[in-house]
Design a protein around this motif. Structure first.
Motif, PDB file in Angstrom:
ATOM      1  N   ILE A   7       1.523  11.149  -6.458  1.00 51.90           N
ATOM      2  CA  ILE A   7       0.080  11.731  -7.304  1.00 51.90           C
ATOM      3  C   ILE A   7      -0.717  12.740  -7.628  1.00 51.90           C
ATOM      4  CG2 ILE A   7       0.277   8.606  -7.738  1.00 51.90           C
ATOM      5  CD1 ILE A   7      -2.120   8.467  -6.203  1.00 51.90           C
ATOM      6  N   SER A  47      -4.615  -4.830  -4.349  1.00 48.87           N
ATOM      7  CA  SER A  47      -2.851  -5.338  -3.538  1.00 48.87           C
ATOM      8  C   SER A  47      -2.452  -6.205  -4.883  1.00 48.87           C
ATOM      9  CB  SER A  47      -3.372  -6.057  -2.326  1.00 48.87           C
ATOM     10  OG  SER A  47      -2.112  -5.577  -2.315  1.00 48.87           O
ATOM     11  N   THR A  48      -1.198  -5.845  -4.988  1.00 49.71           N
ATOM     12  CA  THR A  48      -0.668  -6.807  -6.218  1.00 49.71           C
ATOM     13  C   THR A  48      -0.033  -7.936  -5.787  1.00 49.71           C
ATOM     14  OG1 THR A  48       0.234  -4.468  -6.798  1.00 49.71           O
ATOM     15  CG2 THR A  48       1.124  -7.041  -8.290  1.00 49.71           C
ATOM     16  N   HIS A  90       6.926   9.134  -0.718  1.00 52.32           N
ATOM     17  CA  HIS A  90       5.562   9.706  -1.489  1.00 52.32           C
ATOM     18  C   HIS A  90       4.394  10.164  -0.298  1.00 52.32           C
ATOM     19  CE1 HIS A  90       3.311   8.734  -4.904  1.00 52.32           C
ATOM     20  NE2 HIS A  90       2.424   7.673  -4.207  1.00 52.32           N
ATOM     21  N   LYS A  91       3.455  10.698  -0.788  1.00 53.03           N
ATOM     22  CA  LYS A  91       2.498  10.891  -0.150  1.00 53.03           C
ATOM     23  C   LYS A  91       2.526  12.111   1.378  1.00 53.03           C
ATOM     24  CE  LYS A  91       0.386   6.102   0.002  1.00 53.03           C
ATOM     25  NZ  LYS A  91      -0.592   5.148   0.215  1.00 53.03           N
ATOM     26  N   GLY A 135       2.220   2.477  -2.381  1.00 56.05           N
ATOM     27  CA  GLY A 135       1.138   3.745  -3.867  1.00 56.05           C
ATOM     28  C   GLY A 135       1.805   3.211  -5.079  1.00 56.05           C
ATOM     29  N   LYS A 136       2.577   2.035  -5.069  1.00 56.41           N
ATOM     30  CA  LYS A 136       3.317   1.304  -6.613  1.00 56.41           C
ATOM     31  C   LYS A 136       2.752   1.509  -7.725  1.00 56.41           C
ATOM     32  CE  LYS A 136       4.763  -2.067  -4.278  1.00 56.41           C
ATOM     33  NZ  LYS A 136       3.932  -1.966  -2.722  1.00 56.41           N
ATOM     34  N   SER A 137       1.552   0.373  -7.479  1.00 60.12           N
ATOM     35  CA  SER A 137       0.415   0.623  -8.311  1.00 60.12           C
ATOM     36  C   SER A 137      -0.047   2.168  -8.984  1.00 60.12           C
ATOM     37  CB  SER A 137      -0.085  -0.607  -8.366  1.00 60.12           C
ATOM     38  OG  SER A 137      -0.090  -1.852  -7.308  1.00 60.12           O
ATOM     39  N   SER A 138      -0.093   2.676  -8.071  1.00 57.70           N
ATOM     40  CA  SER A 138      -0.709   4.262  -8.684  1.00 57.70           C
ATOM     41  C   SER A 138       0.062   4.860  -8.983  1.00 57.70           C
ATOM     42  CB  SER A 138      -1.389   4.740  -6.613  1.00 57.70           C
ATOM     43  OG  SER A 138      -1.745   3.916  -5.553  1.00 57.70           O
ATOM     44  N   ARG A 183       0.908  -1.249  -0.157  1.00 54.38           N
ATOM     45  CA  ARG A 183      -0.464  -0.702  -0.329  1.00 54.38           C
ATOM     46  C   ARG A 183       1.072   1.617  -0.118  1.00 54.38           C
ATOM     47  NH1 ARG A 183      -3.887  -1.555  -2.169  1.00 54.38           N
ATOM     48  NH2 ARG A 183      -4.888  -0.022  -1.131  1.00 54.38           N
ATOM     49  N   THR A 194      -7.466   5.652  -8.047  1.00 57.35           N
ATOM     50  CA  THR A 194      -6.650   4.698  -7.017  1.00 57.35           C
ATOM     51  C   THR A 194      -6.801   4.086  -5.941  1.00 57.35           C
ATOM     52  OG1 THR A 194      -5.020   6.298  -6.135  1.00 57.35           O
ATOM     53  CG2 THR A 194      -4.103   5.526  -8.156  1.00 57.35           C
TER      54      THR A 194
HETATM   55  N1  LIG Z   1      -1.887  10.597   0.102  1.00 59.35           N
HETATM   56  C1  LIG Z   1      -1.512   9.467  -1.040  1.00 59.35           C
HETATM   57  N2  LIG Z   1      -2.092   8.909  -1.006  1.00 59.35           N
HETATM   58  C2  LIG Z   1      -1.687   7.508  -1.918  1.00 59.35           C
HETATM   59  C3  LIG Z   1      -1.036   8.249  -3.062  1.00 59.35           C
HETATM   60  N3  LIG Z   1      -0.786   7.304  -3.872  1.00 59.35           N
HETATM   61  C4  LIG Z   1      -1.474   6.041  -3.726  1.00 59.35           C
HETATM   62  N4  LIG Z   1      -1.813   6.568  -2.680  1.00 59.35           N
HETATM   63  C5  LIG Z   1      -3.188   5.543  -2.242  1.00 59.35           C
HETATM   64  O1  LIG Z   1      -2.015   4.623  -1.382  1.00 59.35           O
HETATM   65  C6  LIG Z   1      -2.858   3.563  -1.490  1.00 59.35           C
HETATM   66  C7  LIG Z   1      -2.862   1.841  -2.273  1.00 59.35           C
HETATM   67  O2  LIG Z   1      -1.793   1.837  -2.828  1.00 59.35           O
HETATM   68  P1  LIG Z   1      -1.668   1.407  -4.410  1.00 59.35           P
HETATM   69  O3  LIG Z   1      -1.180   1.619  -5.399  1.00 59.35           O
HETATM   70  O4  LIG Z   1      -2.541  -0.262  -4.339  1.00 59.35           O
HETATM   71  O5  LIG Z   1      -0.218   0.919  -3.400  1.00 59.35           O
HETATM   72  P2  LIG Z   1       0.248  -0.557  -4.035  1.00 59.35           P
HETATM   73  O6  LIG Z   1       2.112  -0.306  -2.772  1.00 59.35           O
HETATM   74  O7  LIG Z   1       0.627  -0.973  -5.130  1.00 59.35           O
HETATM   75  O8  LIG Z   1       0.460  -2.001  -2.942  1.00 59.35           O
HETATM   76  P3  LIG Z   1       0.506  -3.539  -3.464  1.00 59.35           P
HETATM   77  O9  LIG Z   1       0.094  -3.719  -4.124  1.00 59.35           O
HETATM   78  O10 LIG Z   1      -0.166  -4.154  -1.666  1.00 59.35           O
HETATM   79  O11 LIG Z   1       1.877  -3.554  -3.052  1.00 59.35           O
HETATM   80  C8  LIG Z   1      -4.529   3.247  -2.591  1.00 59.35           C
HETATM   81  O12 LIG Z   1      -5.837   4.078  -1.809  1.00 59.35           O
HETATM   82  C9  LIG Z   1      -3.669   4.601  -2.798  1.00 59.35           C
HETATM   83  O13 LIG Z   1      -5.131   5.394  -3.447  1.00 59.35           O
HETATM   84  C10 LIG Z   1      -0.790   9.971  -3.111  1.00 59.35           C
HETATM   85  O14 LIG Z   1       0.340  10.384  -3.556  1.00 59.35           O
HETATM   86  N5  LIG Z   1      -1.012  10.130  -2.404  1.00 59.35           N
END
Ligand SMILES: Nc1nc2c(ncn2[C@@H]2O[C@H](COP(=O)(O)OP(=O)(O)OP(=O)(O)O)[C@@H](O)[C@H]2O)c(=O)[nH]1
Length: 632
Positions: free
Chosen positions: A410, A294-295, A377-378, A272-275, A270, A289
């Motif tokens: 993002i 989850s990936t 990130h974030k 934010g990689k996939s996002s 979580r 996003t």
């Molecule tokens: N506030 C904020 N939230 C973000 C940002 N980027 C991603 N998110 C949130 O973070 C959460 C997880 O994002 P994913 O992209 O699924 O994370 P991941 O790292 O791919 O997660 P896994 O697939 O479990 O490894 C989502 O609810 C996104 O909306 C950001 O820049 N700011």
């Protein structure tokens, strides 16, 4: 109101206070009916074919009264008053029902048809001087007052303003598109749209062919001669890289075969990689996003449709275990160009730091050439993360490993900027491109130049002057606008005008018209030029583009020009420069074009245009425009 035969002479109802009955007054001066609609006039058979002659004496008296009445109104103070409900029959079909100032129904009844329209509004008494000629759109009312008292009023105001602007722009566009007399520039546009960027490389062209082949219509997808799949002149709206390919982690054959630079996206769950991947490379909106799942396996995404940006992104599941025997670290890190490690700064990041350390040491052991990029990130708590991450590595004897830190989100352009830097490090031609851009800006008065991958809006290269976020965002917005507009209208050329609500002055308008001519002339010879010229307020083409432009206006209202030139289907050069430098450049370019055309004609031994009409660049080139000054 238009009277019918039975009702009497031309007259109208005057309604001074809503509590007094309206008065029917005869109209001497036909102020309201300057442009008579023949259909309406035909409704009154007694007047057909007759013109009413004005009585000079009566006109003078009425004019005198009009002045007196007006001055009285202007000095009068309006007092709010209570309205008693009222219904008034206007004629057989229409009646008016007044409930209060905001609720005044115009009712239409004919047989079983019954229509009701609320024409009531609360007017601001301080602004209403003349109740006679005010049009609904002309007077301001309580809804126009800023700031709006409630959110819903604010939204309403915004929609009304948009609708009015949209309406004005449509009229303006219509006026420009439907010229009654065809102009040379329209032909030039046709020719320009069909003009290839480069002469036919086969060499089998006659001199006349060497500039333009105008067999195509301007709004169809034009093509480069050396790459029939490339569009010139309009980026498709559904611009994206190919389908999102999902290979499982066991797909090791393809891993070895693929020699494209590989970017690994790693980080905790979580984070934010996939996002990041979806927002940057698949045009997902940040809000969407929230619903990403989850990936749970390595997801491989081929970024391979672009001329420069050719690489693969591997998105790793957050819970990946390096000590799992199925994790083939040699294959994974061996062919890796960059490893992007994403740390969620909103979360407790100690675990992320541990994982970063573990990942870097493991990867470095396999491949010393990996570029390590850390996206904080974030959020903004990067200092502490930065400090602790490098300290951990130093303690492990890896102080020579360089980590580049990027603050990302993002929800703004920072993620695009950070990815631009990641990708740039993988482009072998980067130094050459940067050099070329440096040469370009030092010779042209351009302040900042970016070479953009238009699909992802990451920039492949820029000159060596510092990048400020605002300019970068402006250029991204411009690409969006151009993509929007070029795909809606298929136009290769655009002068886009927008600014605050100050009135349009004729001079800037004419200047823009001149520029359109000039750019069309140039594009006849040089192929495609896309241009956004921010000068005055008018003509947004669609709401979305309008909103984007509004964002740009705040910055670009001081004589700065954004210039975009399409290099090929995926690459665009976007420059920021001062208006006066732009004028100079355009002028010089135009002279060069003129000389080129003249030289080509001499070479072809033809004093006449090379070919006829729209099918030829030289023919389409308006020579009379060449000597015309740009500024009126
Ligand atoms: N506030 C904020 N939230 C973000 C940002 N980027 C991603 N998110 C949130 O973070 C959460 C997880 O994002 P994913 O992209 O699924 O994370 P991941 O790292 O791919 O997660 P896994 O697939 O479990 O490894 C989502 O609810 C996104 O909306 C950001 O820049 N700011």
């Amino acid at each position: 109101m238009l009277p019918t035969q039975g009702l009497g002479p031309v007259s109208h109802w005057k309604w001074h206070t809503l509590n007094d009955p309206p008065v029917l007054q005869q109209v001497m001066i036909d102020t309201q009916m300057a442009h008579k609609d023949p259909n309406i006039m035909n409704l009154d058979p007694s007047r057909s074919g007759k013109t009413r002659h004005d009585d000079e004496e009566m006109l003078a008296i009425e004019f005198d009264n009009f002045i007196k009445e007006k001055s009285k109104k202007m000095s009068q103070t309006f007092k709010p008053f209570q309205i008693t409900m009222k219904a008034l029959k206007m004629n057989e079909q229409f009646s008016l029902k007044v409930l209060d100032q905001a609720t005044v129904y115009l009712v239409f009844r004919a047989g079983t048809t019954n229509l009701k329209l609320n024409i009531g509004m609360v007017l601001d008494p301080r602004e209403i001087v003349d109740t006679e000629t005010s049009d609904l759109g002309d007077v301001s009312n309580n809804m126009d007052k800023l700031p709006a008292r409630t959110d819903s009023l604010a939204r309403l105001q915004k929609s009304i303003a948009h609708a009015q602007h949209y309406d004005r722009s449509l009229t303006e566009r219509d006026r420009r598109i439907r010229r009654s007399v065809p102009r040379g520039s329209a032909d030039a546009l046709t020719a320009a749209a069909s003009c290839p960027l480069r002469p036919d490389p086969s060499g089998f062209t006659t001199p006349a062919d060497s500039y333009c082949k105008c067999s195509r219509r301007p709004f169809s997808g034009n093509s480069y001669q050396d790459d029939p799949s490339c569009y010139v002149g309009s980026f498709p709206k559904d611009f994206s890289y190919g389908p999102f390919e999902q290979n499982g982690d066991g797909d090791s054959t393809s891993l070895q075969e693929d020699h494209k630079p590989r970017i690994l996206l790693m980080g905790l769950r979580r984070s934010g990689k996939s996002s990041i991947q979806k927002v940057v490379f698949h045009k997902m909106s940040p809000n969407e996003t929230l619903f990403l799942e989850s990936t749970n396996k390595i997801v491989k995404d081929d970024i391979n449709n672009s001329s420069f940006v050719q690489f693969q992104i591997w998105d790793f599941p957050g819970q990946i275990d390096f000590f799992d025997p199925t994790f083939d670290s040699d294959t994974i890190f061996g062919g890796c160009g960059a490893l992007v490690f994403v740390i969620d700064a909103q979360d407790d990041y100690q675990e992320a730091l541990d994982r970063l350390h573990q990942t870097v040491t493991k990867a470095y052991r396999v491949n010393e050439h990996i570029k390590f990029e850390v996206f904080i990130h974030k959020m903004e708590s990067q200092r502490d993360i930065h400090h602790r991450a490098t300290e951990d590595l130093a303690e492990a004897g890896l102080e020579h490993v360089h980590l580049s830190f990027h603050l990302t989100s993002i929800y703004d352009h920072s993620i695009f900027e950070a990815f631009s830097k990641v990708v740039q490090k993988l482009i072998p031609q980067l130094p050459t491109l940067e050099n070329l851009l440096n040469i370009l800006i030092s010779n042209s008065g351009i302040e900042k130049a970016f070479l953009f991958d238009v699909v992802s809006k990451i920039y492949i290269a820029t000159d060596s002057s510092p990048v400020d976020m605002q300019s970068y965002e402006l250029c991204c917005d411009m690409i969006d606008v151009v993509i929007d507009i070029s795909c809606i209208y298929g136009l290769i050329l655009l002068i886009y005008i927008a600014t605050d609500s100050s009135p349009v002055d004729m001079q800037s308008y004419e200047l823009c018209c001149d520029m359109i001519d000039v750019v069309i002339d140039i594009s006849c010879i040089y192929g495609l030029i896309l241009l956004i010229y921010i000068a005055t307020d008018s003509s947004p083409v669609d709401m979305q583009s309008y909103e984007l432009c509004c964002d740009m206006i705040d910055v670009l209202n001081n004589g700065t020009v954004l210039y975009l030139r399409e290099v090929n289907k995926f690459l665009a050069l976007v420059c920021i420069l001062r208006e006066e430098n732009f004028q100079k450049q355009v002028f010089e370019l135009r002279n060069k074009c003129q000389n080129a055309v003249a030289a080509e004609r001499t070479r072809a031994g033809s004093p006449e245009p090379l070919a006829n009409g729209a099918a030829d660049s030289a023919g389409a080139y308006d020579e009379s425009a060449a000597g015309r000054p740009l500024l009126p």
